[in-house]
Scaffold this motif. Structure first.
Motif, PDB file in Angstrom:
ATOM      1  N   ASN A   1       8.253  10.702  -1.608  1.00 30.32           N
ATOM      2  CA  ASN A   1       7.601  12.133  -1.677  1.00 30.32           C
ATOM      3  C   ASN A   1       7.631  12.732  -0.218  1.00 30.32           C
ATOM      4  OD1 ASN A   1       7.189  14.007  -3.650  1.00 30.32           O
ATOM      5  ND2 ASN A   1       4.983  13.352  -4.306  1.00 30.32           N
ATOM      6  N   ASP A   2       6.679  12.114   0.581  1.00 30.11           N
ATOM      7  CA  ASP A   2       6.262  12.686   1.802  1.00 30.11           C
ATOM      8  C   ASP A   2       7.780  13.000   2.923  1.00 30.11           C
ATOM      9  OD1 ASP A   2       3.814  12.489   1.436  1.00 30.11           O
ATOM     10  OD2 ASP A   2       3.424  10.550   2.657  1.00 30.11           O
ATOM     11  N   LYS A   3       8.762  11.877   2.559  1.00 30.43           N
ATOM     12  CA  LYS A   3      10.047  12.165   3.021  1.00 30.43           C
ATOM     13  C   LYS A   3      10.632  13.452   2.539  1.00 30.43           C
ATOM     14  CE  LYS A   3      10.921   7.470   4.452  1.00 30.43           C
ATOM     15  NZ  LYS A   3      11.802   6.288   4.427  1.00 30.43           N
ATOM     16  N   LEU A   4      10.353  13.592   1.329  1.00 26.56           N
ATOM     17  CA  LEU A   4      11.206  14.774   0.660  1.00 26.56           C
ATOM     18  C   LEU A   4      10.605  15.923   1.141  1.00 26.56           C
ATOM     19  CD1 LEU A   4      13.347  15.784  -1.567  1.00 26.56           C
ATOM     20  CD2 LEU A   4      11.209  15.313  -3.195  1.00 26.56           C
ATOM     21  N   LYS A   5       9.140  15.996   1.099  1.00 24.67           N
ATOM     22  CA  LYS A   5       8.538  17.125   1.695  1.00 24.67           C
ATOM     23  C   LYS A   5       8.919  17.160   3.121  1.00 24.67           C
ATOM     24  CE  LYS A   5       4.306  16.986  -1.196  1.00 24.67           C
ATOM     25  NZ  LYS A   5       3.163  16.875  -1.307  1.00 24.67           N
ATOM     26  N   THR A   6       8.998  16.426   3.965  1.00 26.71           N
ATOM     27  CA  THR A   6       9.394  16.551   5.264  1.00 26.71           C
ATOM     28  C   THR A   6      10.937  17.245   5.410  1.00 26.71           C
ATOM     29  OG1 THR A   6       7.870  14.932   6.077  1.00 26.71           O
ATOM     30  CG2 THR A   6       9.629  15.259   7.643  1.00 26.71           C
ATOM     31  N   ALA A   7      11.596  16.696   4.680  1.00 28.10           N
ATOM     32  CA  ALA A   7      13.050  16.891   4.517  1.00 28.10           C
ATOM     33  C   ALA A   7      13.004  18.431   4.049  1.00 28.10           C
ATOM     34  CB  ALA A   7      13.944  16.243   3.750  1.00 28.10           C
ATOM     35  N   GLU A   8      12.223  18.768   3.377  1.00 26.29           N
ATOM     36  CA  GLU A   8      12.378  20.338   3.030  1.00 26.29           C
ATOM     37  C   GLU A   8      11.814  21.033   3.761  1.00 26.29           C
ATOM     38  OE1 GLU A   8      10.097  20.563  -1.086  1.00 26.29           O
ATOM     39  OE2 GLU A   8      11.960  19.663  -1.867  1.00 26.29           O
ATOM     40  N   ALA A   9      10.570  20.795   4.589  1.00 25.83           N
ATOM     41  CA  ALA A   9      10.151  21.552   5.636  1.00 25.83           C
ATOM     42  C   ALA A   9      11.297  21.624   6.733  1.00 25.83           C
ATOM     43  CB  ALA A   9       8.883  21.000   6.175  1.00 25.83           C
ATOM     44  N   GLU A  10      11.842  20.681   6.971  1.00 28.80           N
ATOM     45  CA  GLU A  10      13.071  20.890   7.814  1.00 28.80           C
ATOM     46  C   GLU A  10      14.083  21.597   7.640  1.00 28.80           C
ATOM     47  OE1 GLU A  10      14.185  16.769   8.987  1.00 28.80           O
ATOM     48  OE2 GLU A  10      12.197  16.133  10.096  1.00 28.80           O
TER      49      GLU A  10
ATOM     50  N   GLU B   1      13.846  24.020   5.606  1.00 29.13           N
ATOM     51  CA  GLU B   1      13.214  25.668   5.647  1.00 29.13           C
ATOM     52  C   GLU B   1      13.145  26.248   6.944  1.00 29.13           C
ATOM     53  OE1 GLU B   1      12.477  27.803   3.465  1.00 29.13           O
ATOM     54  OE2 GLU B   1      13.284  26.271   1.763  1.00 29.13           O
ATOM     55  N   SER B   2      12.915  25.055   8.261  1.00 27.61           N
ATOM     56  CA  SER B   2      13.024  25.458   9.659  1.00 27.61           C
ATOM     57  C   SER B   2      14.283  25.650   9.773  1.00 27.61           C
ATOM     58  CB  SER B   2      12.203  24.423  10.454  1.00 27.61           C
ATOM     59  OG  SER B   2      12.360  24.642  11.610  1.00 27.61           O
ATOM     60  N   ALA B   3      15.301  24.911   9.498  1.00 27.86           N
ATOM     61  CA  ALA B   3      16.430  25.053   9.810  1.00 27.86           C
ATOM     62  C   ALA B   3      17.119  26.464   9.372  1.00 27.86           C
ATOM     63  CB  ALA B   3      17.654  23.984   9.299  1.00 27.86           C
ATOM     64  N   ILE B   4      16.779  26.801   7.894  1.00 28.99           N
ATOM     65  CA  ILE B   4      17.238  27.903   7.376  1.00 28.99           C
ATOM     66  C   ILE B   4      16.626  29.172   8.214  1.00 28.99           C
ATOM     67  CG2 ILE B   4      16.771  29.493   5.414  1.00 28.99           C
ATOM     68  CD1 ILE B   4      17.361  27.079   3.655  1.00 28.99           C
ATOM     69  N   THR B   5      15.400  29.113   8.503  1.00 29.32           N
ATOM     70  CA  THR B   5      14.803  30.240   9.399  1.00 29.32           C
ATOM     71  C   THR B   5      15.441  30.279  10.561  1.00 29.32           C
ATOM     72  OG1 THR B   5      12.561  29.667   8.191  1.00 29.32           O
ATOM     73  CG2 THR B   5      12.657  31.110  10.447  1.00 29.32           C
ATOM     74  N   SER B   6      15.781  29.202  11.485  1.00 34.28           N
ATOM     75  CA  SER B   6      16.472  29.348  12.774  1.00 34.28           C
ATOM     76  C   SER B   6      17.861  29.793  12.517  1.00 34.28           C
ATOM     77  CB  SER B   6      16.443  27.872  13.154  1.00 34.28           C
ATOM     78  OG  SER B   6      15.355  27.067  13.759  1.00 34.28           O
ATOM     79  N   ALA B   7      18.477  29.291  11.408  1.00 33.10           N
ATOM     80  CA  ALA B   7      19.893  29.998  11.046  1.00 33.10           C
ATOM     81  C   ALA B   7      19.817  31.501  10.885  1.00 33.10           C
ATOM     82  CB  ALA B   7      20.443  29.517  10.019  1.00 33.10           C
ATOM     83  N   HIS B   8      18.740  32.050   9.991  1.00 37.23           N
ATOM     84  CA  HIS B   8      18.542  33.508   9.876  1.00 37.23           C
ATOM     85  C   HIS B   8      18.277  34.249  11.311  1.00 37.23           C
ATOM     86  CE1 HIS B   8      18.943  33.628   5.610  1.00 37.23           C
ATOM     87  NE2 HIS B   8      17.964  32.925   5.534  1.00 37.23           N
ATOM     88  N   SER B   9      17.411  33.515  12.202  1.00 38.95           N
ATOM     89  CA  SER B   9      17.043  34.158  13.389  1.00 38.95           C
ATOM     90  C   SER B   9      18.475  34.018  14.304  1.00 38.95           C
ATOM     91  CB  SER B   9      16.129  33.269  14.054  1.00 38.95           C
ATOM     92  OG  SER B   9      16.090  33.628  15.313  1.00 38.95           O
ATOM     93  N   ALA B  10      19.212  32.884  14.330  1.00 44.21           N
ATOM     94  CA  ALA B  10      20.649  33.293  15.063  1.00 44.21           C
ATOM     95  C   ALA B  10      21.500  34.265  14.810  1.00 44.21           C
ATOM     96  CB  ALA B  10      21.009  31.721  15.118  1.00 44.21           C
ATOM     97  N   ILE B  11      21.645  34.313  13.195  1.00 43.93           N
ATOM     98  CA  ILE B  11      22.565  35.192  12.648  1.00 43.93           C
ATOM     99  C   ILE B  11      22.040  36.744  13.029  1.00 43.93           C
ATOM    100  CG2 ILE B  11      23.244  36.190  10.435  1.00 43.93           C
ATOM    101  CD1 ILE B  11      23.229  33.395   9.278  1.00 43.93           C
ATOM    102  N   ALA B  12      20.592  36.853  13.098  1.00 40.80           N
ATOM    103  CA  ALA B  12      20.077  38.085  13.259  1.00 40.80           C
ATOM    104  C   ALA B  12      20.436  38.573  14.621  1.00 40.80           C
ATOM    105  CB  ALA B  12      18.489  38.260  12.935  1.00 40.80           C
ATOM    106  N   THR B  13      20.247  37.692  15.635  1.00 43.21           N
ATOM    107  CA  THR B  13      20.582  37.616  16.999  1.00 43.21           C
ATOM    108  C   THR B  13      22.027  37.846  17.382  1.00 43.21           C
ATOM    109  OG1 THR B  13      18.763  36.137  17.761  1.00 43.21           O
ATOM    110  CG2 THR B  13      20.592  36.541  19.247  1.00 43.21           C
ATOM    111  N   LYS B  14      22.827  37.317  16.511  1.00 32.33           N
ATOM    112  CA  LYS B  14      24.251  37.369  16.616  1.00 32.33           C
ATOM    113  C   LYS B  14      24.569  38.983  16.254  1.00 32.33           C
ATOM    114  CE  LYS B  14      27.154  37.083  13.746  1.00 32.33           C
ATOM    115  NZ  LYS B  14      28.194  37.240  12.629  1.00 32.33           N
TER     116      LYS B  14
END
Length: 124
Positions: A7-16, A18-31
């Motif tokens: 469960n902890d690993k799943l939560k960590t993976a989901e947080a990572e 979400e972080s990756a999605i946020t980073s991707a959105h930021s990169a797309i906005a920058t592009k």
């Protein structure tokens, strides 16, 4: 315990994720922002080049007009000099003819006076 770890690993993976999605959105906005900036620069450069082209064409036209005016003025000057020279030639010719006629008249007068003096001397 294994369930909690999973469960902890799943939560960590989901947080990572979400972080990756946020980073991707930021990169797309920058592009997207970079692309917009580049498009704006291209538009600006295009307008600048159009203005430069227009200015260069205008200068070319003005240069051609000035060259034509100089050529016309040169031709007019040549014509004027030719007319002045011709008029001066005519004036000089008239003056020379008048002087020649005056000289002939003076010679005739001198000859007549000479003949009168010679006649008076021979009759006395």
């Amino acid at each position: 315990s294994q369930l909690e770890d999973a469960n902890d690993k799943l939560k960590t993976a989901e947080a990572e994720k979400e972080s990756a999605i946020t980073s991707a959105h930021s990169a797309i906005a920058t592009k997207d922002k970079v692309m917009q900036d580049m498009a704006a620069m291209e538009t600006e450069h295009g307008a600048m080049f159009a203005q430069l082209y227009t200015a260069i064409e205008s200068l070319k036209r003005r240069l051609a007009e000035a060259t034509s005016q100089v050529t016309n003025m040169s031709t007019e000057k040549t014509d004027l000099v030719t007319r002045i020279a011709s008029a001066l030639e005519d004036d000089v010719a008239k003056i020379l003819r008048a002087k020649e006629a005056a000289l002939k008249e003076a010679h005739a007068t001198i000859n007549a006076l000479k003949e009168g003096v010679d006649g008076a001397l021979s009759s006395s």
